[in-house]
Design a protein around this motif. Structure first.
Motif, PDB file in Angstrom:
ATOM      1  N   ILE A  86      -8.668  16.485  -5.832  1.00 58.01           N
ATOM      2  CA  ILE A  86      -8.841  16.386  -7.379  1.00 58.01           C
ATOM      3  C   ILE A  86      -7.489  16.338  -8.126  1.00 58.01           C
ATOM      4  CG2 ILE A  86      -9.638  18.074  -9.071  1.00 58.01           C
ATOM      5  CD1 ILE A  86     -11.334  19.512  -6.951  1.00 58.01           C
ATOM      6  N   VAL A  87      -7.648  15.554  -8.974  1.00 59.64           N
ATOM      7  CA  VAL A  87      -6.377  15.242 -10.076  1.00 59.64           C
ATOM      8  C   VAL A  87      -6.680  15.980 -11.387  1.00 59.64           C
ATOM      9  CG1 VAL A  87      -4.872  13.665 -11.266  1.00 59.64           C
ATOM     10  CG2 VAL A  87      -5.890  13.260  -8.948  1.00 59.64           C
ATOM     11  N   TYR A  88      -5.564  16.775 -11.601  1.00 64.47           N
ATOM     12  CA  TYR A  88      -5.987  17.370 -12.770  1.00 64.47           C
ATOM     13  C   TYR A  88      -4.985  16.784 -14.164  1.00 64.47           C
ATOM     14  CZ  TYR A  88      -8.425  20.974 -10.659  1.00 64.47           C
ATOM     15  OH  TYR A  88      -9.407  21.656  -9.982  1.00 64.47           O
ATOM     16  N   LEU A  89      -5.570  16.278 -15.212  1.00 64.13           N
ATOM     17  CA  LEU A  89      -4.584  15.890 -16.198  1.00 64.13           C
ATOM     18  C   LEU A  89      -4.630  16.903 -17.413  1.00 64.13           C
ATOM     19  CD1 LEU A  89      -6.139  12.335 -16.252  1.00 64.13           C
ATOM     20  CD2 LEU A  89      -4.035  12.817 -15.038  1.00 64.13           C
ATOM     21  N   ASP A 122      -6.755  21.970 -28.600  1.00 62.97           N
ATOM     22  CA  ASP A 122      -5.253  22.064 -28.325  1.00 62.97           C
ATOM     23  C   ASP A 122      -4.774  21.344 -27.097  1.00 62.97           C
ATOM     24  OD1 ASP A 122      -4.559  23.407 -30.948  1.00 62.97           O
ATOM     25  OD2 ASP A 122      -5.760  25.139 -30.055  1.00 62.97           O
ATOM     26  N   ILE A 123      -5.766  21.756 -26.046  1.00 67.10           N
ATOM     27  CA  ILE A 123      -5.367  21.415 -24.748  1.00 67.10           C
ATOM     28  C   ILE A 123      -6.588  20.740 -24.047  1.00 67.10           C
ATOM     29  CG2 ILE A 123      -4.651  21.854 -22.528  1.00 67.10           C
ATOM     30  CD1 ILE A 123      -3.175  24.338 -23.864  1.00 67.10           C
ATOM     31  N   TYR A 124      -6.375  19.606 -23.389  1.00 63.68           N
ATOM     32  CA  TYR A 124      -7.470  18.795 -22.701  1.00 63.68           C
ATOM     33  C   TYR A 124      -6.941  19.032 -21.327  1.00 63.68           C
ATOM     34  CZ  TYR A 124      -9.066  16.821 -27.044  1.00 63.68           C
ATOM     35  OH  TYR A 124      -9.468  16.337 -28.451  1.00 63.68           O
ATOM     36  N   HIS A 125      -7.822  19.940 -20.492  1.00 64.57           N
ATOM     37  CA  HIS A 125      -7.315  20.130 -19.255  1.00 64.57           C
ATOM     38  C   HIS A 125      -8.664  19.449 -18.480  1.00 64.57           C
ATOM     39  CE1 HIS A 125      -5.184  22.301 -15.996  1.00 64.57           C
ATOM     40  NE2 HIS A 125      -6.354  22.053 -15.335  1.00 64.57           N
ATOM     41  N   ILE A 126      -8.321  18.391 -17.759  1.00 63.68           N
ATOM     42  CA  ILE A 126      -9.539  17.606 -17.172  1.00 63.68           C
ATOM     43  C   ILE A 126      -9.209  17.286 -15.483  1.00 63.68           C
ATOM     44  CG2 ILE A 126     -10.817  15.381 -17.353  1.00 63.68           C
ATOM     45  CD1 ILE A 126     -10.050  15.333 -20.385  1.00 63.68           C
ATOM     46  N   GLU A 180      -5.537  10.180 -30.336  1.00 63.47           N
ATOM     47  CA  GLU A 180      -4.502  10.059 -29.444  1.00 63.47           C
ATOM     48  C   GLU A 180      -3.932  11.255 -29.175  1.00 63.47           C
ATOM     49  OE1 GLU A 180      -0.542   7.448 -30.056  1.00 63.47           O
ATOM     50  OE2 GLU A 180      -2.331   6.438 -30.978  1.00 63.47           O
ATOM     51  N   LEU A 181      -3.444  11.400 -27.722  1.00 60.96           N
ATOM     52  CA  LEU A 181      -3.113  12.439 -27.206  1.00 60.96           C
ATOM     53  C   LEU A 181      -1.758  12.064 -26.422  1.00 60.96           C
ATOM     54  CD1 LEU A 181      -6.546  13.965 -25.704  1.00 60.96           C
ATOM     55  CD2 LEU A 181      -5.520  14.526 -27.911  1.00 60.96           C
ATOM     56  N   THR A 182      -1.292  13.413 -26.181  1.00 61.30           N
ATOM     57  CA  THR A 182      -0.015  13.219 -25.334  1.00 61.30           C
ATOM     58  C   THR A 182      -0.128  13.730 -23.748  1.00 61.30           C
ATOM     59  OG1 THR A 182       1.444  13.370 -27.336  1.00 61.30           O
ATOM     60  CG2 THR A 182       2.444  13.704 -25.316  1.00 61.30           C
ATOM     61  N   LEU A 183       0.364  12.907 -22.756  1.00 61.28           N
ATOM     62  CA  LEU A 183       0.157  13.446 -21.664  1.00 61.28           C
ATOM     63  C   LEU A 183       1.131  14.852 -21.325  1.00 61.28           C
ATOM     64  CD1 LEU A 183      -1.236  13.480 -18.765  1.00 61.28           C
ATOM     65  CD2 LEU A 183       0.433  11.809 -18.197  1.00 61.28           C
ATOM     66  N   ASP A 184       0.687  15.826 -21.132  1.00 60.39           N
ATOM     67  CA  ASP A 184       1.723  17.061 -20.682  1.00 60.39           C
ATOM     68  C   ASP A 184       1.948  17.236 -19.232  1.00 60.39           C
ATOM     69  OD1 ASP A 184       3.040  19.327 -21.952  1.00 60.39           O
ATOM     70  OD2 ASP A 184       1.615  20.586 -21.000  1.00 60.39           O
ATOM     71  N   SER A 185       0.915  16.860 -18.193  1.00 64.72           N
ATOM     72  CA  SER A 185       1.122  17.275 -16.951  1.00 64.72           C
ATOM     73  C   SER A 185       0.092  16.727 -16.172  1.00 64.72           C
ATOM     74  CB  SER A 185       1.248  18.907 -16.697  1.00 64.72           C
ATOM     75  OG  SER A 185       0.089  19.407 -16.695  1.00 64.72           O
TER      76      SER A 185
END
Length: 179
Positions: free
Chosen positions: A172-175, A134-138, A160-165
């Motif tokens: 470090i960058v968290y996507l 459900d959530i890809y926190h990378i 295909e995913l939707t960028l949430d934040s």
């Protein structure tokens, strides 16, 4: 409310979760946290999950290299995917089976906590392909390796995913993407 499946993982800028030998020590570097920001991403995850699903290589790395004296996920229900299962130990279950079926079963059970997925492509690819994450926190660390073990293998079907934040904590960058 349905349980969420969260892929929470860190990779290099060029998409590797480990070097060619499977080592991940380069992912934690004091240079990444040299500023005044406090990285609370893991603490936030820890409060929302109560189940961890990982592969045997990740489990071995945790218990033999990263935290050999104290198991860091002792407060969670743990499922370790392996072709060579061991007897269960307290809340650690060694599973020889289909990770997608396991996660579907876990999602269907009522719980106050979400499910955290960590590990390599043997665990991640079937879950991506079954549309169970459900959530890809990378987290992305500012290192380019050029080669290593990729986060997503060639076994992953296009998704295909939707960028949430997007969040920057020092270097470090968290996507965070959602399906």
């Amino acid at each position: 409310m349905a349980r969420k499946v969260i892929l929470f993982i860190t990779q290099t800028l060029d998409g590797y979760i480990a070097n060619e030998k499977g080592k991940i020590n380069f992912l934690w570097n004091d240079k990444f946290a040299s500023g005044n920001a406090v990285d609370r991403e893991y603490a936030k995850l820890s409060k929302r999950v109560n189940t961890v699903v990982m592969g045997r290589h990740t489990y071995n790395q945790v218990v033999n290299e990263l935290s050999p004296t104290t198991y860091p996920y002792a407060d969670y229900e743990n499922y370790v995917m392996t072709t060579h299962p061991l007897p269960d130990e307290d809340n650690i279950h060694f599973i020889n089976g289909d990770v997608a079926k396991l996660v579907k079963d876990l999602k269907s059970k009522s719980s106050r906590g979400d499910i955290w997925v960590i590990g390599g492509s043997n665990v991640i690819a079937p879950l991506v392909n079954a549309d169970l994450i459900d959530i890809y926190h990378i987290g992305i660390v500012p290192i380019v390796l050029g080669k290593g073990i990729p986060l997503f293998s060639e076994r992953v079907s296009p998704k295909e995913l939707t960028l949430d934040s997007v969040k920057k904590v020092d270097e470090i960058v968290y996507l965070e993407y959602v399906r």
